[in-house]
Design an enzyme around this catalytic site. Sequence first.
Site, PDB file in Angstrom:
ATOM      1  N   VAL A 280       0.827  -1.205   0.000  1.00 49.18           N
ATOM      2  CA  VAL A 280       0.000   0.000   0.000  1.00 49.18           C
ATOM      3  C   VAL A 280       0.865   1.260   0.000  1.00 49.18           C
ATOM      4  O   VAL A 280       2.038   1.222   0.340  1.00 49.18           O
ATOM      5  CB  VAL A 280      -0.960   0.011   1.211  1.00 49.18           C
ATOM      6  CG1 VAL A 280      -1.898  -1.172   1.145  1.00 49.18           C
ATOM      7  CG2 VAL A 280      -0.181  -0.027   2.521  1.00 49.18           C
ATOM      8  N   GLU A 281       0.239   2.379  -0.384  1.00 50.80           N
ATOM      9  CA  GLU A 281       0.898   3.694  -0.466  1.00 50.80           C
ATOM     10  C   GLU A 281       2.142   3.652  -1.353  1.00 50.80           C
ATOM     11  O   GLU A 281       3.164   4.260  -1.045  1.00 50.80           O
ATOM     12  CB  GLU A 281       1.234   4.219   0.933  1.00 50.80           C
ATOM     13  CG  GLU A 281       0.011   4.577   1.749  1.00 50.80           C
ATOM     14  CD  GLU A 281       0.329   5.346   3.018  1.00 50.80           C
ATOM     15  OE1 GLU A 281       1.514   5.666   3.241  1.00 50.80           O
ATOM     16  OE2 GLU A 281      -0.595   5.621   3.778  1.00 50.80           O
ATOM     17  N   GLY A 282       2.055   2.933  -2.453  1.00 50.33           N
ATOM     18  CA  GLY A 282       3.175   2.834  -3.379  1.00 50.33           C
ATOM     19  C   GLY A 282       3.932   1.545  -3.158  1.00 50.33           C
ATOM     20  O   GLY A 282       4.605   1.388  -2.136  1.00 50.33           O
TER      21      GLY A 282
END
Length: 825
Positions: free
Chosen positions: A500-502
Amino acid sequence: MTALMMITLLAVSLACAFLGARLLVWSAALGLVFLGFAAGGGPGVVALVLTALVLAAVLIPLNVPMIRQKYISGPFLEQYRKMLPKLSDTEKDAMEAGTVGWEGELFSGNPDWKKLLDIPYLELTPEEQAFIDGPAEELCGMLRQWEITHELADMPPEVWDFCKTNKFFGMIIPKEYGGLGFSAMAHRAVLQKISSVSAVAGSNIAVPNSLGPAELILHYGTDDQKNHFLPRLAVGQEIPCFGLTGPTAGSDATSIPDYGVICEGEYQGEKVLGMKLNFDKRYITLAPVATVIGLAVKLYDPDGLLGTQKELGISLALLPRDTEGVEVGARHMPLNVPFQNGPVRGKDVFLPLDALIGGSEFIGKGWRMLVELLSIGRGVTLPSSSTGGAKMGSLATGAYARIRKQFNLPIGHFQGIEEAMSRIAGKTYQISALSRMTATAVDLGEKPAIPSAIAKYHATEMAAEIINDVMDVHGGKGIILGPRNYLGRAWQGAPIWKTVEGANIMTRCLMIFGQGAIRCHPYVLKEMQASRLPDPAEALTEFDKLLFSHVGYSISNAVRSFLLGFTRGHLARVPVPKDRRLASYYRKLTRYSAALAFSADVSMLTLGGKLKQKERLSARLGDVLSQLYICSAMLRRFEAQDRPASDQPILAWAFHDAIFKIQTALGGAVDNFPNKYMRILLNLVVFPTGRREREPGDRLSHRVTQLLLSPSATRDRLTNGIYVSDASGHPIGLMESALPKVIAAEPLERKLLKAQRAGRLDAITWDEQLDQAVNQSIVTADEAESLREVREQVLEIIAVDEFESEVLQLGKPARQAPIQTPEAA
C-alpha cells in the site's frame, strides 16, 4: 625542482577540490604556487613557460564568462537539452513537490553534521502524552486480536464508538474544527501503540489521519468545505475514504481510466454546471463503512464550457456515499487482516463543480495535491505502524526466548537464536529512529518527499524481516492461531504494508533515487529549469553558472571520495572528535556521502535520460541514500539521549549493518555499471583500498541479544511506547509480568537440575521431584511454592489454542466479484 613544482600544483589542486574551493580561489592558489616557483628560479625556463601556457590555456577561459559561454557552456547546453528525459506534467509535479531537508546534506558529499545535531528532538506535549496514557491505552485494552480478525472480521461496535467519541479519527484536524490538532509526533505515538496490538485498528485509525479527504480539505479545501466536513470527520460523524487505485492503474496511478466530463445537469432540484463521473476503484481502505468518498478522476471539457482546453487533468472530488449512481461494493479480505477495505464504483454520477476539493480553481492540480500530501502522510502512517510492530516483536521475543527452555536452557542462549534476535533488536532500533526522524521533519514544516519514501520502504521491509525472525524464534507458538497467538496475523499481513501507499519495488527502483537525484542534488533541478527558460541569453547565463558550479562539485566529490576512502575517512571533520567510536561513525558516513554524490553524477552524466530505465542501478544508489539517512537518524537519537553507554551495542550492530549494506549497494552499482570505462573509474574512486566493511560479528550479536533477555533501561528505551499492560489478559503483558519471576527462579531451577543429575531426585513427575527437593532441604517450602507459581505462568505462556472442527468451519462462500469485460470498461 620541476617535479616538485608539478607535485605541489597537484597537491594544491587536490586540496582545493577536497575543500570545495571556488574556481577563482582555486585559480589564484595555482597562480601563487607557480609565481612562487618562478620567483625562486628552481625549475628550468622551458618548464616554467610550458606550465604558464598550460595554466593560462585552462584557467583564463574558465574564469572569463564570455569565453566560457561561447565555447563551453553554449555547445553543452544544446547537447544537454537533447539528453534531458522528456517529463510528463505529472512527473514534473512529482519532481518539484515537497521540500529538501537533511537528505540534501547527504547528497552534497560533505554533510554538515552540526545541522543534524541541531535538529530538535521533539517530545509530546502534556496534552498529547495524556491522550497516549489515557484514551490510547484504554483503547488497546479493548482490542482482542482473535475477536477482530476471526470472529467479527472487524472492530466491535463499542470500539468504533470509542474511537469516534475520543476523536481518534480527528488527530490531524485542528481544534478550531473540533479535532485534536495533534503533532506528527503524537500521531506517530498513537499509531505505534495501537499497531503493537492490532493492525486492523491501526489501519482503520490511520487512514482518516493520512492521505484522505480530511488532509486534502485541510490544505486545499474551500472555506465551505472545511466548515462542513472537518467538524463531522473529527468526531466520526462522517467516515472518509479516498479512491485512487483501480483495476488497471495501480503503481502507475497517473494512468487512471476514471473520468469526468464537464456538463450541465440537475443537482438537488437545480440545473447547475458540473461533471458526470464514471469510475471503478478497488483496494480502498474504509470504503465499506465510508460516508464520504474522495475520488481522483481525469476531467475533460469536450464542449468547451470552461474554456478552450479539452483535457483538464487529474482532479479530486468529494461525494456522499448515497449519491445517485455510486456503488460501494462488498469487502476485500486482505490476508486475514480484515481492516475495512473494498471497491467503489460509479456510473454517470453527476456532481456540481463545487464538489471538487478546492473548487474549480484546483481543476487539473489533483496529482500535485496528492504527491505533496503523500510526502507527509507516507512519512508518518506506515513507518509508525511498523515501529509499533517491530517493538512488539523485540519485547515479546526477548521475554519468550528467556522463558521458553529447551535442553534445560533458555532458548535465547543458543547462538542460532542469538543471530535472529540481534537482527530483531538492531532493525527495531533502525525503524524507530527512522520513523521519528520523518515525523520530526513533518512537525518542522517540511514536506519530506524523499525521506517519506525512504521511511515507507525500509520500515515496512525491515518490519517484514523482523516478523520472520520473530516467528522463527517462537516456532510452533507463533503458527497456531487463536486467542493466545500474538504473531500470526502480523506475519500474514506483512506483505500488505509493503504494497500500500506505493508498492515497495516501485518505491525503491523509481522514487528514492529517481526523484532524490534531482530533488536533493544541489544543481540538477536548477540546471533543468535554467535550460527551459524562454529567454536564450538568460538561459545561457544561468546555465553557465550552474554548470561550472556542478563541475566543481563533481570534481570535489571525486577527490573527496578517493581520499576519504584511501584514509578510511580520517580526513573528514566530525562533531565528536574525542569520542573515537562515534567519530568513526561520522567519518564513514562522510566518506560514503561523497561516494554517493560522485556515483550519482557519473550515472547522470553518462546515462542521461536512459537512467530512468536503469532501475536496478537507481535502486542500488537509492539504497545508499536510504542507509545514510537511517544512520543519521540513529546518531541523532543516540546523541539526543545523551549517548547511553548501555545502548551502544545495539547502535553498533545497527550502524555496521547499515554500512555493510551501503558497501553492498555501491559495489553492486559499480560492478554492474553499463559503461566499462566508468566502471573502472568508479571502482578506483569509490573503493581505492577495496571493500573492507563487514557485517556485525558474533560477539556483538551476543551482547545485543543479552539486552533483550532481561528487563533493563536499554530494553525499555528500545521498546517504549507500545502496549504492555496485563490487565486485559494481553499475552505480551502477561509475559512481561512473568519475566522477572522466571529470572528469579533460575537459580532454584539450577539447584533442582544439579540434584537430579546427582541422583537425589528420582521421582517421575515434576511435582513429585519438587516435593522430594523440599524434603531433602534442596529448596525451602516457600521457594517450592514460587517455582510452582512460575511453572504455572510459563505453561500458560507457551500454551497454544485448540478448536473443535465445527468452530473453524464458517460455511459461507465468498462473493464472486463481477468480471468486467473490455467492452464494459
